[in-house]
Design an enzyme around this catalytic site. Structure first.
Site, PDB file in Angstrom:
ATOM      1  N   ASP A   1      -4.281   9.694  13.410  1.00  0.00           N
ATOM      2  CA  ASP A   1      -4.263   9.618  12.540  1.00  0.00           C
ATOM      3  C   ASP A   1      -5.423   7.995  13.003  1.00  0.00           C
ATOM      4  OD1 ASP A   1      -5.518   9.694   9.994  1.00  0.00           O
ATOM      5  OD2 ASP A   1      -3.179   8.672   9.454  1.00  0.00           O
TER       6      ASP A   1
ATOM      7  N   GLY B   1       0.608  -1.387  -0.383  1.00  0.00           N
ATOM      8  CA  GLY B   1       0.148  -0.431  -0.326  1.00  0.00           C
ATOM      9  C   GLY B   1       0.870   1.103   0.040  1.00  0.00           C
ATOM     10  N   SER B   2       0.411   3.061  -0.126  1.00  0.00           N
ATOM     11  CA  SER B   2       0.925   3.731  -0.297  1.00  0.00           C
ATOM     12  C   SER B   2       0.102   4.406   0.670  1.00  0.00           C
ATOM     13  CB  SER B   2       1.148   3.853  -1.741  1.00  0.00           C
ATOM     14  OG  SER B   2       1.972   3.376  -2.368  1.00  0.00           O
ATOM     15  N   GLY B   3       0.164   5.380   0.902  1.00  0.00           N
ATOM     16  CA  GLY B   3       0.002   6.246   1.795  1.00  0.00           C
ATOM     17  C   GLY B   3       0.585   8.433   1.656  1.00  0.00           C
ATOM     18  N   SER B   4       0.071   8.938   1.937  1.00  0.00           N
ATOM     19  CA  SER B   4       0.692  10.128   1.793  1.00  0.00           C
ATOM     20  C   SER B   4       2.542  10.648   1.980  1.00  0.00           C
ATOM     21  CB  SER B   4       0.963  11.126   2.855  1.00  0.00           C
ATOM     22  OG  SER B   4      -0.627  11.032   2.964  1.00  0.00           O
ATOM     23  N   PHE B   5       3.275   9.709   3.644  1.00  0.00           N
ATOM     24  CA  PHE B   5       4.749   9.393   3.266  1.00  0.00           C
ATOM     25  C   PHE B   5       4.561   8.487   3.449  1.00  0.00           C
ATOM     26  CE2 PHE B   5       2.200  12.105   6.842  1.00  0.00           C
ATOM     27  CZ  PHE B   5       2.439  13.929   6.404  1.00  0.00           C
ATOM     28  N   GLY B   6       4.846   7.193   2.402  1.00  0.00           N
ATOM     29  CA  GLY B   6       5.427   6.545   1.469  1.00  0.00           C
ATOM     30  C   GLY B   6       5.274   4.982   1.405  1.00  0.00           C
TER      31      GLY B   6
ATOM     32  N   LYS C   1       8.317  -0.007   5.827  1.00  0.00           N
ATOM     33  CA  LYS C   1       7.284   0.898   4.628  1.00  0.00           C
ATOM     34  C   LYS C   1       8.855   2.612   4.390  1.00  0.00           C
ATOM     35  CE  LYS C   1       4.939   5.370   7.074  1.00  0.00           C
ATOM     36  NZ  LYS C   1       4.849   5.703   7.954  1.00  0.00           N
TER      37      LYS C   1
END
Length: 335
Positions: free
Chosen positions: A150, A31-36, A51
């Site tokens: 979060d 998976g991917s998110g805002s920071f990595g 991560k």
């Protein structure tokens, strides 16, 4: 409950993680998110999740430091364990930062809710209890007060036994002392739309009450299977109001319909009608109690929100109500 310390003591370098993830292959992307982005891999014969921080994204380095600071001294059954951190350079001489975690083979709660994997009522109740244990530890038992900032279904991971583990502490705050929910902070607190406490929108500092709000929304989502960003929530109408309006007589109209058809139905045909009716009533009472707790946790005003230890106590009672002596042996998981 504290977890054993990591078995990883040696320093980890970029090339080790490159090899562990097969070159950060897209096949291993979790998976991917805002920071990595997060990749699965194998290191020293152990499955891991890596991560990789996006240092070009504003706040990427800060997120790395926040997560290291938060997780370095805490261990709990309901937190994803960090194994090691990597601050190195890649083969192009660019700065590289990564965090290595325990691998969670059952993914995250968001996928289980919305990809037709069908979580039963008991499983959802267990998840709610697991996350409550994690928050109670972070807020009251781990030394410093830690605010996650979060909390949402995609940040709740599931291990091999379907035990919930809170993850992603990139926005977390370690506080030497609690801030009043209305006290402003010079540190911008960010989160995810739909789960962010209302007071964050007016500049209030990180607080346990804000985590409780996110928890309440998470739990309402578990019961209703509706995202807080659902199309029906607009013009001031939200998931909290939707659930509150259903109390006390219309709760069954808003809960996920699959909760009325869970694992106990396999045995229902062998029971007398009176016993079947008693089981159905228990399930309905449990769902009513769960919605009440969730509404109490997601109140608009911080001081009106239920305390996490109180929520945990009521959830444990709800589980005891749901698991009659006849069925308790079928569910090995404990609170």
């Amino acid at each position: 409950m504290q977890r054993k310390k990591s078995l990883f003591h040696r320093q980890t370098h970029y090339n080790m993680l490159l090899k562990a993830t097969d070159g950060f292959s897209s096949r291993n992307l979790l998976g991917s998110g805002s920071f990595g982005s997060v990749y699965k891999g194998m290191l020293d014969g152990k499955m891991i999740a890596v991560k990789v921080l996006n240092l070009q994204q504003r706040g990427g380095s800060k997120s790395f430091m926040a997560e290291c600071e938060t997780l370095k001294n805490i261990r709990h059954r309901n937190l994803v364990g960090i194994l090691t951190a990597c601050s190195s350079i890649d083969f192009q001489r660019n700065e590289f930062k990564a965090l290595v975690y325990e691998y969670m083979p059952n993914g995250n709660v968001e996928r289980w809710l919305y990809d037709d994997r069908n979580l039963s009522l008991l499983q959802r109740l267990d998840l709610a209890i697991d996350v409550a244990h994690a928050l109670n530890y972070l807020h009251h038992e781990c030394g410093n007060l830690i605010v996650h900032c979060d909390l949402k279904p995609s940040n709740i991971l599931l291990d091999n036994d379907m035990v919930a583990r809170v993850a992603d502490f990139g926005l977390s705050k370690v506080l030497s002392q609690p801030l009043h929910p209305n006290q402003s902070s010079s540190i911008g607190v960010r989160g995810t739309i739909g789960y962010v406490a209302p007071e964050y929108g007016v500049g209030s500092g990180a607080s346990p009450e804000a985590d409780i709000y996110s928890y309440g929304i998470l739990l309402l989502e578990l019961v209703t299977r509706r995202r807080p960003t659902d199309y029906m929530f607009k013009e001031g109408f939200n998931l909290h109001m939707y659930a509150k309006a259903a109390l006390p007589d219309q709760v069954l109209q808003i809960v996920d319909s699959t909760l009325m058809e869970d694992e106990s139905d396999d045995e229902a045909g062998e029971m007398e009608p009176r016993t079947q009716q008693a089981m159905l009533q228990k399930r309905e009472e449990c769902m009513m109690l769960m919605v009440k707790i969730r509404v109490a946790c997601s109140s608009h005003l911080p001081h009106e929100r239920m305390k996490i230890n109180e929520a945990l106590s009521v959830l444990l009672k709800a589980k005891n109500m749901l698991c009659s002596p006849r069925h308790r042996g079928n569910f090995p998981r404990g609170a």
